[in-house]
Design a protein around this motif. Structure first.
Motif, PDB file in Angstrom:
ATOM      1  N   PHE B  73      46.056  37.151  60.446  1.00  0.00           N
ATOM      2  CA  PHE B  73      46.102  38.333  59.631  1.00  0.00           C
ATOM      3  C   PHE B  73      46.524  38.559  58.193  1.00  0.00           C
ATOM      4  O   PHE B  73      47.582  36.846  57.632  1.00  0.00           O
ATOM      5  CB  PHE B  73      47.731  39.425  60.389  1.00  0.00           C
ATOM      6  N   THR B  74      46.777  39.059  57.513  1.00  0.00           N
ATOM      7  CA  THR B  74      46.204  39.107  55.884  1.00  0.00           C
ATOM      8  C   THR B  74      47.021  40.580  55.211  1.00  0.00           C
ATOM      9  O   THR B  74      46.339  41.591  55.757  1.00  0.00           O
ATOM     10  CB  THR B  74      44.677  38.648  55.684  1.00  0.00           C
ATOM     11  N   PRO B  75      48.245  39.891  54.274  1.00  0.00           N
ATOM     12  CA  PRO B  75      48.948  40.690  53.800  1.00  0.00           C
ATOM     13  C   PRO B  75      48.241  41.127  52.751  1.00  0.00           C
ATOM     14  O   PRO B  75      47.065  40.866  52.235  1.00  0.00           O
ATOM     15  CB  PRO B  75      50.264  40.279  53.567  1.00  0.00           C
ATOM     16  N   ARG B  76      48.003  42.969  52.365  1.00  0.00           N
ATOM     17  CA  ARG B  76      47.823  43.006  51.406  1.00  0.00           C
ATOM     18  C   ARG B  76      48.266  44.941  50.702  1.00  0.00           C
ATOM     19  O   ARG B  76      48.340  45.644  51.790  1.00  0.00           O
ATOM     20  CB  ARG B  76      46.350  43.864  51.895  1.00  0.00           C
ATOM     21  N   GLY B  77      48.614  45.378  49.592  1.00  0.00           N
ATOM     22  CA  GLY B  77      49.024  45.932  49.168  1.00  0.00           C
ATOM     23  C   GLY B  77      48.083  46.651  48.384  1.00  0.00           C
ATOM     24  O   GLY B  77      47.452  47.148  49.163  1.00  0.00           O
ATOM     25  N   ALA B  78      46.683  46.328  47.118  1.00  0.00           N
ATOM     26  CA  ALA B  78      45.971  48.302  46.784  1.00  0.00           C
ATOM     27  C   ALA B  78      45.203  46.900  46.217  1.00  0.00           C
ATOM     28  O   ALA B  78      44.349  47.545  46.291  1.00  0.00           O
ATOM     29  CB  ALA B  78      46.645  48.415  45.280  1.00  0.00           C
ATOM     30  N   THR B  80      43.978  44.583  44.060  1.00  0.00           N
ATOM     31  CA  THR B  80      43.701  44.406  43.100  1.00  0.00           C
ATOM     32  C   THR B  80      43.718  43.202  42.829  1.00  0.00           C
ATOM     33  O   THR B  80      43.761  42.780  41.726  1.00  0.00           O
ATOM     34  CB  THR B  80      44.365  45.244  42.165  1.00  0.00           C
ATOM     35  N   GLY B  81      43.991  41.747  43.486  1.00  0.00           N
ATOM     36  CA  GLY B  81      44.446  40.839  43.420  1.00  0.00           C
ATOM     37  C   GLY B  81      43.370  40.337  42.981  1.00  0.00           C
ATOM     38  O   GLY B  81      41.416  40.646  42.758  1.00  0.00           O
ATOM     39  N   LEU B  82      42.473  39.010  42.144  1.00  0.00           N
ATOM     40  CA  LEU B  82      41.757  39.102  41.240  1.00  0.00           C
ATOM     41  C   LEU B  82      40.918  36.759  41.479  1.00  0.00           C
ATOM     42  O   LEU B  82      40.465  36.169  40.936  1.00  0.00           O
ATOM     43  CB  LEU B  82      41.925  39.033  39.451  1.00  0.00           C
ATOM     44  N   ASP B 138      54.707  43.964  34.314  1.00  0.00           N
ATOM     45  CA  ASP B 138      54.494  44.990  33.827  1.00  0.00           C
ATOM     46  C   ASP B 138      52.737  44.367  33.596  1.00  0.00           C
ATOM     47  O   ASP B 138      51.809  44.577  32.670  1.00  0.00           O
ATOM     48  CB  ASP B 138      54.340  46.178  32.337  1.00  0.00           C
ATOM     49  N   PRO B 139      52.229  44.263  34.967  1.00  0.00           N
ATOM     50  CA  PRO B 139      50.932  43.858  35.545  1.00  0.00           C
ATOM     51  C   PRO B 139      50.130  45.501  34.438  1.00  0.00           C
ATOM     52  O   PRO B 139      50.185  46.527  34.857  1.00  0.00           O
ATOM     53  CB  PRO B 139      50.612  43.308  36.706  1.00  0.00           C
ATOM     54  N   SER B 140      48.857  45.312  33.943  1.00  0.00           N
ATOM     55  CA  SER B 140      47.629  46.018  34.015  1.00  0.00           C
ATOM     56  C   SER B 140      47.545  46.750  35.007  1.00  0.00           C
ATOM     57  O   SER B 140      47.328  47.946  34.812  1.00  0.00           O
ATOM     58  CB  SER B 140      46.662  45.424  33.095  1.00  0.00           C
ATOM     59  N   GLY B 148      55.489  44.129  46.477  1.00  0.00           N
ATOM     60  CA  GLY B 148      54.456  43.182  47.697  1.00  0.00           C
ATOM     61  C   GLY B 148      54.017  42.651  46.949  1.00  0.00           C
ATOM     62  O   GLY B 148      53.771  41.358  46.522  1.00  0.00           O
ATOM     63  N   GLY B 149      52.310  42.964  46.379  1.00  0.00           N
ATOM     64  CA  GLY B 149      51.571  42.084  45.908  1.00  0.00           C
ATOM     65  C   GLY B 149      52.246  41.178  44.587  1.00  0.00           C
ATOM     66  O   GLY B 149      51.665  40.428  44.532  1.00  0.00           O
ATOM     67  N   ASN B 150      52.457  42.224  43.892  1.00  0.00           N
ATOM     68  CA  ASN B 150      53.238  41.135  42.668  1.00  0.00           C
ATOM     69  C   ASN B 150      54.461  40.360  43.232  1.00  0.00           C
ATOM     70  O   ASN B 150      54.457  38.939  42.219  1.00  0.00           O
ATOM     71  CB  ASN B 150      53.914  42.695  41.893  1.00  0.00           C
ATOM     72  N   ILE B 151      55.154  39.928  44.075  1.00  0.00           N
ATOM     73  CA  ILE B 151      55.993  39.303  44.204  1.00  0.00           C
ATOM     74  C   ILE B 151      55.185  38.224  44.757  1.00  0.00           C
ATOM     75  O   ILE B 151      55.169  37.017  44.650  1.00  0.00           O
ATOM     76  CB  ILE B 151      56.903  40.157  45.553  1.00  0.00           C
ATOM     77  N   ALA B 152      54.228  38.238  45.932  1.00  0.00           N
ATOM     78  CA  ALA B 152      52.703  37.665  46.197  1.00  0.00           C
ATOM     79  C   ALA B 152      52.717  36.975  45.171  1.00  0.00           C
ATOM     80  O   ALA B 152      52.247  35.419  45.094  1.00  0.00           O
ATOM     81  CB  ALA B 152      52.294  37.522  47.396  1.00  0.00           C
ATOM     82  N   GLU B 153      51.760  37.787  43.924  1.00  0.00           N
ATOM     83  CA  GLU B 153      51.425  36.729  43.617  1.00  0.00           C
ATOM     84  C   GLU B 153      52.038  36.081  41.796  1.00  0.00           C
ATOM     85  O   GLU B 153      51.995  36.125  40.791  1.00  0.00           O
ATOM     86  CB  GLU B 153      50.169  37.523  42.876  1.00  0.00           C
ATOM     87  N   GLY B 209      53.964  34.759  55.587  1.00  0.00           N
ATOM     88  CA  GLY B 209      54.320  35.853  56.116  1.00  0.00           C
ATOM     89  C   GLY B 209      54.527  37.279  54.831  1.00  0.00           C
ATOM     90  O   GLY B 209      53.862  36.981  53.993  1.00  0.00           O
ATOM     91  N   LEU B 210      55.438  38.227  55.874  1.00  0.00           N
ATOM     92  CA  LEU B 210      55.153  39.553  54.436  1.00  0.00           C
ATOM     93  C   LEU B 210      55.976  40.049  54.679  1.00  0.00           C
ATOM     94  O   LEU B 210      57.855  39.854  54.954  1.00  0.00           O
ATOM     95  CB  LEU B 210      54.325  40.511  55.701  1.00  0.00           C
ATOM     96  N   VAL B 211      56.531  40.423  53.163  1.00  0.00           N
ATOM     97  CA  VAL B 211      57.442  41.204  52.275  1.00  0.00           C
ATOM     98  C   VAL B 211      57.428  42.617  52.783  1.00  0.00           C
ATOM     99  O   VAL B 211      56.316  43.123  52.469  1.00  0.00           O
ATOM    100  CB  VAL B 211      57.236  40.748  50.696  1.00  0.00           C
ATOM    101  N   PHE B 377      44.029  38.764  26.071  1.00  0.00           N
ATOM    102  CA  PHE B 377      44.381  38.175  26.995  1.00  0.00           C
ATOM    103  C   PHE B 377      45.991  38.133  25.835  1.00  0.00           C
ATOM    104  O   PHE B 377      46.248  38.464  25.222  1.00  0.00           O
ATOM    105  CB  PHE B 377      43.780  36.555  27.093  1.00  0.00           C
ATOM    106  N   HIS B 378      46.860  37.849  27.349  1.00  0.00           N
ATOM    107  CA  HIS B 378      48.559  37.779  26.848  1.00  0.00           C
ATOM    108  C   HIS B 378      48.644  36.267  25.737  1.00  0.00           C
ATOM    109  O   HIS B 378      48.484  35.192  26.385  1.00  0.00           O
ATOM    110  CB  HIS B 378      49.635  37.504  28.067  1.00  0.00           C
ATOM    111  N   ALA B 379      48.155  36.676  24.704  1.00  0.00           N
ATOM    112  CA  ALA B 379      48.040  35.091  23.382  1.00  0.00           C
ATOM    113  C   ALA B 379      49.939  34.996  23.694  1.00  0.00           C
ATOM    114  O   ALA B 379      49.505  33.620  23.595  1.00  0.00           O
ATOM    115  CB  ALA B 379      47.200  36.251  21.985  1.00  0.00           C
ATOM    116  N   CYS B 458      48.712  33.444  59.553  1.00  0.00           N
ATOM    117  CA  CYS B 458      49.199  34.382  58.623  1.00  0.00           C
ATOM    118  C   CYS B 458      48.375  33.770  57.413  1.00  0.00           C
ATOM    119  O   CYS B 458      48.776  32.129  56.308  1.00  0.00           O
ATOM    120  CB  CYS B 458      50.542  33.984  57.651  1.00  0.00           C
ATOM    121  N   ASN B 459      47.372  34.067  56.474  1.00  0.00           N
ATOM    122  CA  ASN B 459      46.583  34.101  55.599  1.00  0.00           C
ATOM    123  C   ASN B 459      45.707  32.849  54.668  1.00  0.00           C
ATOM    124  O   ASN B 459      46.285  32.362  54.049  1.00  0.00           O
ATOM    125  CB  ASN B 459      47.265  35.340  54.232  1.00  0.00           C
ATOM    126  N   PRO B 460      44.881  33.027  56.462  1.00  0.00           N
ATOM    127  CA  PRO B 460      44.912  31.391  56.662  1.00  0.00           C
ATOM    128  C   PRO B 460      43.650  31.085  54.851  1.00  0.00           C
ATOM    129  O   PRO B 460      43.420  32.359  54.508  1.00  0.00           O
ATOM    130  CB  PRO B 460      43.789  31.220  57.108  1.00  0.00           C
TER     131      PRO B 460
END
Ligand SMILES: Cc1cc2nc3c(=O)[nH]c(=O)nc-3n(C[C@H](O)[C@H](O)[C@H](O)COP(=O)(O)OP(=O)(O)OC[C@H]3O[C@@H](n4cnc5c(N)ncnc54)[C@H](O)[C@@H]3O)c2cc1C
Lengths: 264, 482
Positions: B73-78, B80-82, B138-140, B148-153, B209-211, B377-379, B458-460
């Motif tokens: 199983f794979t957690p997923r938010g929006a 937008t992960g890169l 404040d990710p773009s 959840g995605g912000n926490i995971a990344e 695991g999942l938040v 970029f974030h200089a 979990c998200n192998p």
């Protein structure tokens, strides 16, 4: 007392206590006879003032580190123990102690604490293996932040041999707004943190307050206060309360990093 | 535990349907296509099904079921992960937080907020704003990316230069481990005297695991904000300005870089205009509550810019003007999409004093591989995002983009930096991690996963290189887009 990686040879089952300058000894449980002591080496490894980053051996005293950083107009944002007193200064000892004990200080609200400053670390695990995490970049999400898990580890998980820390320009450090009530240099203290809703009451109920810092809702007192309704409390002899039982993942982290329970 | 076998996707879907309402279990070819990748589109692997739990309890049931039947199983938010983190590397089930978007409690006095993991980053700040507070990371991607995605990344953004990344703004999480058991990790009051387990969960890319819910810290909105947009005749002049501002001890809230090719894309795509001769621009923002101090910081930044030969320095006087100055920065990636059919944005970090030489290196690598590159970029953090634009129908070009990226990341590590500042390792950078870490370091990394579970469901295949059984799967999804 011997250097960490030399002492912790593979297969070593002897109990070890990781020590620094002993400034926070009163916060630890009693040391059993026969326990060996191990300390991290000291010295600044490299300082990159233009990047505001320093790599330092964990046995270095905070005094020495601050002096080295000051020469380039930088520092770790901690109040001066001579002026604000030991409580508000976070009971300074060594760099390793700063990270492992994660004690609050009077600039926390604006400048944060070790969890915010530590960018990487080299650890010597029970068994002598040396491994690092993080980097000297001020931002990195490469793998688990094991260096951050060492924050608050109280010498129970691995020897922190060196750390990479973010430094602050001295001009950017605000004045400490904490209040010193008792003596500058107390022997020991009870330390509690709560939230804003509960701070006034906690302050009122704490006996013999030595110092307090309203922005971060921290109180240092000479005698044991009632446990805060929300937050945590730390006291002499290793007494601690955080409103929750020791979490199974914390036990598991100890089992994974120190399976033979070498670090006590 | 002995795994009971479920064979075939129909049986799998039927099993899940017993746990959830019909609108919470999605499957079929359209769903497989929609969920076969995240915003990293090079590798693709469809899930059997997508489930949409509404609560922590439902997440626990789903994960227990997956664990019982041996289903990855794979957690997923929006999505937008890169770096491919939300791609179902071994198939199985995607657990989406799309229906977990509630803000559960707002506590302005204590500057904290409790929300479900699927709430968008922007919705947290929107809820807090009437109280003069905001959620600082404040990710773009903040209008869509989830808590959840912000926490995971452990996501960052333009203002994390001053305010810190996600880990510095999370107090406590509700976390479902890979056996389906829910835990509360962390303390509502910071700095508790225990090892910081929460810091291992933040940034774990959904691999342990999942938040499902989190209490986050809220930060007072600054009363004073000064925004500057400075144009430079060369990339060198701009990057040297960044190094000089950082070294001088000023701590701007944001310090962002755009190069000439990015400006060209913005001109073409949106008709934006920039000063003649501008080959690079810096967007600088200073903030705080003391007007004199913020003015002083902004003036100091302006004089550094002028001292380094800035062609112009424009200052925003009103919030509308500030929004206008930010337009170029915010529309940059969108503009790139119009320059070429495909863009690949890399993510590496270097110590900030090395920016000038590093940017020279990025252009040299791009030229050597015959590739177009633009930089945005974030200089201030030294967090590079070289953005390669190309037509992936051209034979061999994807491989050249990959090779160029590898060279850039290797140089980041050589200079003391990192292979990722905010996009994560996912599956894109599994080899990159080996550039940074020795075998002993990697074994320490592996051991952290064991703190949470010994299950590989979990998200192998993400975050930690050389996981069992991933090589065969990798052949299936590697380069599936081409
Ligand atoms: C245009 C654009 C701009 C971007 N800008 C930035 C930026 O400025 N800064 C930045 O840091 N990133 C940026 N990103 C990357 C991305 O938006 C962030 O990584 C974001 O945090 C991902 O959130 P998400 O909800 O889309 O997560 P997803 O992409 O769905 O998932 C990301 C990872 O998190 C895991 N995950 C998701 N939800 C959970 C959960 N509840 N529990 C456990 N694990 C979970 C997934 O398994 C996956 O590994 C950008 C992306 C795009 C497309």
């Amino acid at each position: 007392m011997r250097r960490a990686h030399a002492t912790l040879a593979r297969g070593c089952h002897l109990k070890h206590r990781i020590v620094g300058l002993g400034t926070k000894k009163w916060l630890l449980s009693h040391q059993e006879p026969g326990t060996k002591q191990v300390r991290a080496p000291s010295g600044i490894l490299e300082f990159w003032p233009a990047d505001q980053v320093v790599s330092v051996l964990a046995g270095t005293s905070l005094d020495d580190l601050q002096q080295g950083l000051r020469e380039q107009g930088q520092c770790l944002p901690l109040p001066d123990p001579q002026v604000q007193g030991k409580c508000l200064a976070g009971w300074p000892g060594t760099v390793g102690g700063l990270v492992a004990a994660n004690l609050p200080h009077g600039l926390w609200k604006v400048c944060g604490g070790p969890r915010d400053w530590v960018l990487g670390a080299t650890l010597v695990q029970a068994g002598g293996t040396r491994a690092k995490s993080g980097s000297r970049a001020v931002k990195s999400v490469a793998g688990f932040d094991v260096h951050r898990a060492m924050v608050g580890s109280w010498g129970q998980l691995a020897v922190i041999e060196s750390v990479i820390l973010r430094t602050w320009p001295m001009t950017a450090v605000p004045t400490c707004r904490g209040t010193l009530v008792g003596q500058l240099d107390p022997q020991e203290a009870w330390i509690q943190r709560t939230d804003r809703s509960n701070f006034a009451l906690a302050l009122d109920r704490s006996p013999k307050v030595l110092a307090y810092d309203e922005p971060s809702c921290t109180i240092w007192s000479a005698e044991e206060p009632p446990t805060p309704s929300i937050g945590w409390l730390l006291g002499p002899g290793g007494r601690r309360w955080s409103g929750q039982p020791v979490h199974p993942f914390r036990i598991r982290l100890k089992e994974v990093l120190d399976p033979n329970g070498v670090f006590v | 535990m002995m795994k009971r076998m479920v064979s075939g996707s129909d049986a799998l879907v039927a099993g899940l349907a017993q746990l959830l309402e019909p609108d919470q279990v999605l499957h079929g070819p359209a769903i497989e296509k929609a969920y076969e990748c995240d915003a990293y589109t090079v590798d693709r692997s469809p899930p059997f099904a997508v489930v949409l739990p509404r609560s922590t309890e439902e997440v626990c049931q789903i994960v227990k079921w997956c664990s019982e039947f041996g289903v990855p199983f794979t957690p997923r938010g929006a999505g937008t992960g890169l770096s491919g983190g939300a791609m179902a590397a071994k198939g199985g089930v995607v657990v989406s937080t799309k229906k977990m978007t509630q803000i559960l409690e707002l506590d302005p006095l204590n500057e904290r907020l409790w929300a479900q993991a699927g709430a968008t980053n922007a919705s947290l700040s929107a809820a807090a704003r009437p109280h003069g507070l905001h959620f600082a990371p404040d990710p773009s991607s903040q209008t869509v990316s989830t808590l959840g995605g912000n926490i995971a990344e452990n996501s960052g953004g333009p203002h994390t230069l001053k305010y810190g990344v996600t880990v510095q703004h999370v107090l406590q999480v509700t976390f479902v481990d890979s056996a389906g058991v829910a835990h509360r990790i962390g303390n509502l009051v910071e700095g508790d005297p225990e090892p910081d387990i929460l810091s291992l969960i933040v940034g774990s890319e959904g691999t342990v695991g999942l938040v499902t819910e989190a209490w986050v810290k809220l930060t007072p909105l600054p009363t004073e904000v000064r925004t500057l947009l400075a144009a430079f005749p060369s990339v060198r002049a701009a990057t040297e300005t960044v190094a000089k501002i950082v070294a001088s001890g000023i701590l701007p809230a944001a310090l962002e870089f755009m190069d000439g090719r990015m400006l060209m894309a913005l001109r073409q795509a949106f008709g934006l205009s920039f000063p003649a001769g501008a080959e690079a621009m810096l967007l600088i923002e200073c903030d705080g509550n003391d007007p004199a101090k913020v003015d002083h910081e902004a003036h100091s930044c302006e004089s550094v810019c002028r001292g380094r030969g800035a062609l112009s320095v424009e200052a925003a006087e009103t919030s509308e003007e500030r929004a206008r100055l930010w337009t170029a920065r915010k529309k940059g990636i969108g503009a790139m999409g119009r320059l070429a059919p495909t863009i690949v944005t890399h993510d590496g970090v270097i110590p900030r004093s090395r920016l000038p030489e590093m940017l020279d290196f990025v252009y040299e690598v791009a030229a050597r591989h015959g590739l177009g590159v633009a930089n945005l970029f974030h200089a201030g953090d030294g967090n590079l995002h070289p953005c390669f634009y190309f037509d992936d129908r051209e034979p061999g070009i994807v491989q050249r983009v990959v090779s160029a990226g590898e060279e850039i990341l290797a140089r980041c590590v050589e200079l003391g930096g990192s292979v990722t500042g905010e996009h994560g390792i996912g599956l894109e950078k599994l080899d990159g991690l080996k550039l940074m870490f020795s075998d002993d370091d990697l074994s320490l990394q592996r051991s952290m996963r064991r703190v949470f579970s010994t299950s590989e469901l979990c998200n192998p295949c993400k975050l930690i290189p050389d996981q069992r059984g991933c090589v065969e799967h990798m052949r299936r999804w590697r380069g599936a887009a081409t």
